[in-house]
Design a protein around this motif. Structure first.
Motif, PDB file in Angstrom:
ATOM      1  N   VAL A  15      36.753  37.281  32.247  1.00 17.95           N
ATOM      2  CA  VAL A  15      36.835  35.935  32.814  1.00 17.95           C
ATOM      3  C   VAL A  15      35.477  35.253  32.694  1.00 17.95           C
ATOM      4  N   THR A  16      35.474  34.073  32.044  1.00 17.00           N
ATOM      5  CA  THR A  16      34.283  33.238  31.972  1.00 17.00           C
ATOM      6  C   THR A  16      34.551  31.984  32.799  1.00 17.00           C
ATOM      7  N   GLN A  17      33.597  31.070  32.840  1.00 16.57           N
ATOM      8  CA  GLN A  17      33.803  29.843  33.613  1.00 16.57           C
ATOM      9  C   GLN A  17      34.952  29.005  33.057  1.00 16.57           C
ATOM     10  N   SER A  18      35.146  29.059  31.745  1.00 23.82           N
ATOM     11  CA  SER A  18      36.136  28.165  31.150  1.00 23.82           C
ATOM     12  C   SER A  18      37.378  28.852  30.601  1.00 23.82           C
ATOM     13  N   LYS A  19      37.362  30.178  30.500  1.00 21.56           N
ATOM     14  CA  LYS A  19      38.490  30.844  29.846  1.00 21.56           C
ATOM     15  C   LYS A  19      38.661  32.269  30.371  1.00 21.56           C
ATOM     16  N   THR A  20      39.900  32.740  30.330  1.00 26.78           N
ATOM     17  CA  THR A  20      40.214  34.121  30.682  1.00 26.78           C
ATOM     18  C   THR A  20      40.860  34.787  29.471  1.00 26.78           C
ATOM     19  N   GLU A  73      43.328  39.378  42.422  1.00 26.82           N
ATOM     20  CA  GLU A  73      42.845  40.578  41.759  1.00 26.82           C
ATOM     21  C   GLU A  73      43.458  41.837  42.351  1.00 26.82           C
ATOM     22  N   ASN A  74      43.819  42.733  41.473  1.00 27.58           N
ATOM     23  CA  ASN A  74      44.357  44.028  41.866  1.00 27.58           C
ATOM     24  C   ASN A  74      43.218  44.879  42.429  1.00 27.58           C
ATOM     25  N   GLN A  75      43.414  45.494  43.593  1.00 31.31           N
ATOM     26  CA  GLN A  75      42.386  46.306  44.240  1.00 31.31           C
ATOM     27  C   GLN A  75      42.041  47.549  43.417  1.00 31.31           C
ATOM     28  N   ASN A  76      42.974  48.035  42.595  1.00 35.10           N
ATOM     29  CA  ASN A  76      42.736  49.231  41.790  1.00 35.10           C
ATOM     30  C   ASN A  76      42.089  48.909  40.452  1.00 35.10           C
ATOM     31  N   GLU A  77      41.836  47.641  40.203  1.00 38.36           N
ATOM     32  CA  GLU A  77      41.261  47.234  38.929  1.00 38.36           C
ATOM     33  C   GLU A  77      39.766  47.583  38.901  1.00 38.36           C
ATOM     34  N   THR A  78      39.325  48.256  37.837  1.00 35.68           N
ATOM     35  CA  THR A  78      37.934  48.666  37.701  1.00 35.68           C
ATOM     36  C   THR A  78      37.101  47.503  37.195  1.00 35.68           C
ATOM     37  N   LYS A  79      36.000  47.197  37.897  1.00 38.82           N
ATOM     38  CA  LYS A  79      35.079  46.145  37.471  1.00 38.82           C
ATOM     39  C   LYS A  79      33.937  46.791  36.712  1.00 38.82           C
ATOM     40  N   PHE A  80      33.666  46.270  35.534  1.00 40.20           N
ATOM     41  CA  PHE A  80      32.565  46.768  34.725  1.00 40.20           C
ATOM     42  C   PHE A  80      31.343  45.875  34.822  1.00 40.20           C
ATOM     43  N   TYR A  81      31.554  44.594  35.147  1.00 42.08           N
ATOM     44  CA  TYR A  81      30.442  43.658  35.290  1.00 42.08           C
ATOM     45  C   TYR A  81      30.929  42.439  36.063  1.00 42.08           C
ATOM     46  N   GLN A  82      30.038  41.886  36.892  1.00 39.43           N
ATOM     47  CA  GLN A  82      30.359  40.642  37.577  1.00 39.43           C
ATOM     48  C   GLN A  82      29.072  39.940  37.981  1.00 39.43           C
ATOM     49  N   ASP A  83      29.025  38.636  37.705  1.00 40.10           N
ATOM     50  CA  ASP A  83      27.967  37.778  38.231  1.00 40.10           C
ATOM     51  C   ASP A  83      28.623  36.449  38.604  1.00 40.10           C
ATOM     52  N   GLY A  84      27.856  35.418  38.824  1.00 37.58           N
ATOM     53  CA  GLY A  84      28.421  34.144  39.254  1.00 37.58           C
ATOM     54  C   GLY A  84      29.250  33.431  38.201  1.00 37.58           C
ATOM     55  N   PHE A  85      29.133  33.850  36.929  1.00 39.34           N
ATOM     56  CA  PHE A  85      29.801  33.150  35.828  1.00 39.34           C
ATOM     57  C   PHE A  85      30.785  34.009  35.049  1.00 39.34           C
ATOM     58  N   VAL A  86      30.647  35.321  35.135  1.00 44.02           N
ATOM     59  CA  VAL A  86      31.409  36.238  34.285  1.00 44.02           C
ATOM     60  C   VAL A  86      31.927  37.405  35.102  1.00 44.02           C
ATOM     61  N   THR A  87      33.171  37.811  34.797  1.00 43.09           N
ATOM     62  CA  THR A  87      33.733  39.041  35.362  1.00 43.09           C
ATOM     63  C   THR A  87      34.394  39.815  34.231  1.00 43.09           C
ATOM     64  N   VAL A  88      34.081  41.107  34.162  1.00 42.25           N
ATOM     65  CA  VAL A  88      34.706  41.998  33.185  1.00 42.25           C
ATOM     66  C   VAL A  88      35.384  43.112  33.952  1.00 42.25           C
ATOM     67  N   THR A  89      36.708  43.204  33.815  1.00 43.11           N
ATOM     68  CA  THR A  89      37.464  44.289  34.432  1.00 43.11           C
ATOM     69  C   THR A  89      38.197  45.041  33.328  1.00 43.11           C
ATOM     70  N   GLN A  90      38.939  46.049  33.731  1.00 42.22           N
ATOM     71  CA  GLN A  90      39.682  46.833  32.737  1.00 42.22           C
ATOM     72  C   GLN A  90      40.770  46.017  32.052  1.00 42.22           C
TER      73      GLN A  90
END
Length: 124
Positions: A23-28, A2-19
């Motif tokens: 990313v889900t458990q099965s697909k990006t 992951e790029n350090q300058n990438e803005t995260k909008f949401y993250q939990d154990g199963f989902v990550t949303v960046t700019q």
């Protein structure tokens, strides 16, 4: 990585949303390919539970086994009450629409949709 300058909008154990990624458990998904996102309600059928209740009502007309009808009716009512609709994060991409995450928790799905919308707006 992951790029350090990438803005995260949401993250939990199963989902990550960046700019740039969703990313889900099965697909990006690349954010640049997502054109829209919304909450989609998946309506669960209650037909079988209602038929079970009706079937139980028929047993009430037989003196010897009417108590079986009460049991079947009670189970049918319990089943009917326990059926919950599901909610999905529905995304539109150049490949079409897809339900990326499905949950019975509407608030959880709404948080992810809000984060994806924020990421789309941030992207410009």
């Amino acid at each position: 990585m992951e790029n350090q300058n990438e803005t995260k909008f949401y993250q939990d154990g199963f989902v990550t949303v960046t700019q740039s990624r969703f990313v889900t458990q099965s697909k990006t998904y690349a954010m640049r390919n997502i054109s829209s996102v919304h909450v989609f309600e998946i309506i669960k059928s209650k037909t079988k539970a209602v038929l079970m209740i009706i079937f139980g009502l028929l047993f009430l007309f037989f003196k010897d086994i009417f108590w079986v009808g009460f049991i079947i009716i009670a189970l049918g009512i319990w089943w009917l009450i326990s059926i919950k609709n599901e909610y999905a994060v529905r995304i539109s991409t150049n490949a079409g629409e897809a339900n990326s995450i499905v949950s019975k928790n509407k608030d959880y799905i709404q948080k992810i949709v809000n984060a994806l919308n924020d990421a789309i707006i941030h992207r410009g």
